[in-house]
Design a protein around this motif. Sequence first.
Motif, PDB file in Angstrom:
ATOM      1  N   SER A 300       0.830  -1.201   0.000  1.00 53.51           N
ATOM      2  CA  SER A 300       0.000   0.000   0.000  1.00 53.51           C
ATOM      3  C   SER A 300       0.870   1.259   0.000  1.00 53.51           C
ATOM      4  O   SER A 300       1.934   1.298   0.637  1.00 53.51           O
ATOM      5  N   GLU A 301       0.405   2.271  -0.705  1.00 54.82           N
ATOM      6  CA  GLU A 301       1.114   3.555  -0.697  1.00 54.82           C
ATOM      7  C   GLU A 301       0.803   4.368   0.554  1.00 54.82           C
ATOM      8  O   GLU A 301       1.475   5.367   0.837  1.00 54.82           O
ATOM      9  N   LYS A 302      -0.211   3.947   1.294  1.00 54.87           N
ATOM     10  CA  LYS A 302      -0.583   4.648   2.516  1.00 54.87           C
ATOM     11  C   LYS A 302       0.213   4.061   3.680  1.00 54.87           C
ATOM     12  O   LYS A 302      -0.035   2.962   4.132  1.00 54.87           O
TER      13      LYS A 302
END
Length: 394
Positions: A300-302
Amino acid sequence: MPWEEKGLKTMREEFVKRVLSHEKSKNALCKEYGISRPTGDKWIARYLAGEDLNDKSKIPKTIANKTDADVEAFIVNYRRQYPAIGAAKIHRMLRDEGITDIPCPKTINNIFKRNGLITKEASTAAMPNKHFEKSVPNEMWQADFKGNFAIKNGFRCHPLDIIDDYSRYNLCCAPLGGETFAEVRPYIESVFKEYGLPFSFLCDNGNPWGTPQSTGFTKFEVWLMELGILTLHGRGCHPQTQGKEERFNGSLTREFLRYNTFENQADAARKLSEYRDFYNNKRPHHALNLETPSTRYVKSEKVYPDKIEEWEYPSDFETHSVKETGYVSIKGQGYFLSEAFGGKRVAVRESSKGGGLVNLYFRQFKIAQIDLDKRVYTFKRAYLIDGDPRFART
């Protein structure tokens, strides 16, 4: 006289000897023994050539496409290493290992049958299921415990499993000592730190995820809301809601747990980690067209934050502190929200429906609605304000 009374070989010898002794004509003897003239000639020719007069095997001396004995033995041994893995998956695993001249999956399955390597249970488990999935990695994770069982040191092992819905990638397969929030949180934190944060998190209503009654929120749910993650719960008595998690637990049982024992938690952690590596990187998955989960998953980029920042509510929201007892006071009346919100700030705003209805918010989630006239909740459940797949504005 019927051939069966004396036996075929004896009757054929008798027939030939009578023909050769010219006891009767060949035609007459063929008629007496109930055979055709060409058949009689065949037995005479075999007798004169010194051949056996029993029926010859109808199996051809060479069989087209028959699997070489060494190849069959190799496949049988490979199957014994992975006794719960089916023919199609083993075919793909061998191909991925660079092994050439592999029999087709149907032939491999026939080899399993010939060698007694297929059980009714395995055949049932291999039947395809209708499945639904998210469109991208990290859109939803599924989590559950794989029951619990005793290990040799006398303690019980509670395997915690987390699966990415889209890729089926196993993010966690860890042996916990219990199922409380305090025990679960460090493991999930480590997953968040390694893989980032999902958009939503699907779990059942048991401890520590949720509550069987809609009387409040758990610490787990409040923690995920602080991270901006939507918690979803499966319907009661409907384990199919978490179908991919249930499927993983079934595979874990059939392919691993039934063949292993654990000395202690450390031993369980090592062995479960080995299975997780096999599941993610080597074991093909039918729902992925026999690709492995690792080929479909990306982090995930989060990212997981170092600390949770205070939330700034809009100016038209009225903020309130929740007491440690779980109560929040609105217009002089106390309402029990949840002890999990103790010490945190929530916000209140009048509902667009009017009629004495107000909505309660925690960060970017609408968590409840209260009828101030009746002094009761009309609902108590978390909805992500923007982008919640279940969200209907009220």
